[in-house]
Design an enzyme around this catalytic site. Structure first.
Site, PDB file in Angstrom:
ATOM      1  N   ARG A  98      32.434  37.303  39.272  1.00 36.06           N
ATOM      2  CA  ARG A  98      33.340  36.397  39.989  1.00 36.06           C
ATOM      3  C   ARG A  98      32.858  34.947  39.951  1.00 36.06           C
ATOM      4  NH1 ARG A  98      34.889  36.084  46.453  1.00 36.06           N
ATOM      5  NH2 ARG A  98      37.048  35.362  46.195  1.00 36.06           N
ATOM      6  N   SER A 143      41.054  31.845  45.139  1.00 38.20           N
ATOM      7  CA  SER A 143      40.619  33.154  44.667  1.00 38.20           C
ATOM      8  C   SER A 143      40.746  34.096  45.853  1.00 38.20           C
ATOM      9  CB  SER A 143      39.169  33.092  44.171  1.00 38.20           C
ATOM     10  OG  SER A 143      38.741  34.363  43.723  1.00 38.20           O
ATOM     11  N   SER A 144      41.591  35.106  45.729  1.00 36.49           N
ATOM     12  CA  SER A 144      41.935  35.973  46.862  1.00 36.49           C
ATOM     13  C   SER A 144      40.728  36.791  47.322  1.00 36.49           C
ATOM     14  CB  SER A 144      43.073  36.918  46.479  1.00 36.49           C
ATOM     15  OG  SER A 144      44.202  36.198  46.065  1.00 36.49           O
ATOM     16  N   GLN A 145      40.827  37.338  48.518  1.00 31.54           N
ATOM     17  CA  GLN A 145      39.780  38.201  49.059  1.00 31.54           C
ATOM     18  C   GLN A 145      39.600  39.406  48.139  1.00 31.54           C
ATOM     19  OE1 GLN A 145      40.578  39.592  53.010  1.00 31.54           O
ATOM     20  NE2 GLN A 145      38.583  40.572  53.237  1.00 31.54           N
TER      21      GLN A 145
END
Length: 339
Positions: free
Chosen positions: A49, A103-105
């Site tokens: 990530r 950036s989503s959870q």
């Protein structure tokens, strides 16, 4: 340390990245997000990530703090790296204080990906490229050739394309209006949106193969539709809440704030009542929505669903043919029944 060197983190930071990624994967696993499809565990354990968030913003009392990989302070670089693997959404693009992209959870991403019930060879369209991280997870699972991601903002798509290439993935990254889909890459077996909607664009079912699934944030929930044919799709909401930035486009104005006129305080504080108000915006007055909510025992999201049929789209409670149905905001036509 430049953006394209992130994959080559040296020494202690490389070890820290691997350890943080493993810890994040365990945390997601413990949340139950992989339950519907454990094969996503390997994707999250593998795709780095940090490559997709070379900088991000953390809100605080004094505004936003920028964390980035090129901080001159070694402790700042470590804070950036640790933060990249926290199970939280990360603000990645702001304009005049307004969040444009994030950036989503990760645990919510894992839940959404697992609920797609992807099979080998499926062709997937992602609406909202974001940082490219979600497209990388899809590419890891399906291969680059089966993944398309689209975003309206050319800066976002160019950035996502760079991040993906740095991580070794090359899905199709398209600049365009996500509500119109990507017809030149159709048909799709799955469509997943990472931006919230007011209604389901008619182009999406039309670009799907029969039996395809469409998963999208809508009214602070997640709807999963099964596509019967080019003009018809139907399905229910998942139980989980979900909050994303809106799908942007020239013909989609910002939604009006939810009104609570005449609604008791306890309902105003209820996430489930807010969901009902948002879902029925323009079709039910707040007091009508409150009376329904009370009468039906404060229903959870999973009791609601949506039908899309030949240019009409409506939401319903419990069953498409039941007594409670409302046209979706912005949808053409009307629901077959009204409260």
């Amino acid at each position: 340390m430049g953006e394209h060197e992130l994959g080559g983190l040296g020494g202690r930071l490389a070890d820290l990245a691997a350890a943080e990624r493993a810890a994040l994967t365990r945390e997601i696993d413990a949340s139950g997000a992989f339950a519907a499809d454990p094969r996503w565990r390997e994707a999250f354990a593998t795709v780095p990530r940090h490559l997709f968030v070379p900088y991000y913003y953390v809100s605080g009392a004094g505004g936003y703090e920028r964390r980035w990989c090129e901080s001159s302070d070694p402790r700042g670089r470590e804070r950036w790296l640790r933060g990249a693997y926290e199970d939280v959404p990360l603000a990645t693009r702001l304009r005049d204080g307004v969040l444009l992209s994030s950036s989503s959870q990760p645990s919510l991403m894992a839940l959404m990906l697992a609920e797609l019930h992807i099979e080998d060879g499926d062709r997937v369209l992602e609406i909202g490229a974001g940082t490219g991280y979600n497209a990388a997870l899809l590419s890891y699972r399906l291969g680059d050739a089966n993944v398309t991601t689209v975003d309206l903002d050319p800066e976002i798509t160019e950035s996502a394309r760079r991040h993906l290439a740095a991580a070794g993935y090359r899905p199709a990254v398209v600049t365009g209006d996500g509500a119109r889909g990507v017809p030149e890459r159709a048909p799709f077996d799955r469509i997943v949106a990472t931006c919230t909607l007011a209604s389901i664009p008619s182009a999406w079912p039309a670009q799907c193969a029969p039996g395809a699934l469409v998963l999208a944030p809508l009214a602070t929930g997640l709807i999963v539709l099964t596509v019967r044919d080019a003009g018809h799709a139907e399905g229910r909401f998942l139980h989980t809440p979900a909050f994303f930035v809106p799908l942007r486009g020239s013909d989609r104005p910002e939604p009006e704030p939810v009104a609570f006129a005449g609604v008791p305080h306890r309902a105003r504080e209820s996430d489930l009542f807010r969901f009902l108000l948002t879902l029925t915006r323009g079709a039910l007055a707040p007091q009508e929505a409150y009376a329904l909510w009370e009468r039906e025992g404060m229903p959870g999201r999973e009791r609601y669903g949506i039908t899309v049929d030949r240019g009409h789209a409506w939401a319903w409670l419990d069953a498409p043919e039941g007594p409670y149905a409302w046209p979706l905001p912005g949808a053409s036509g009307s629901a077959p029944a009204q409260t």
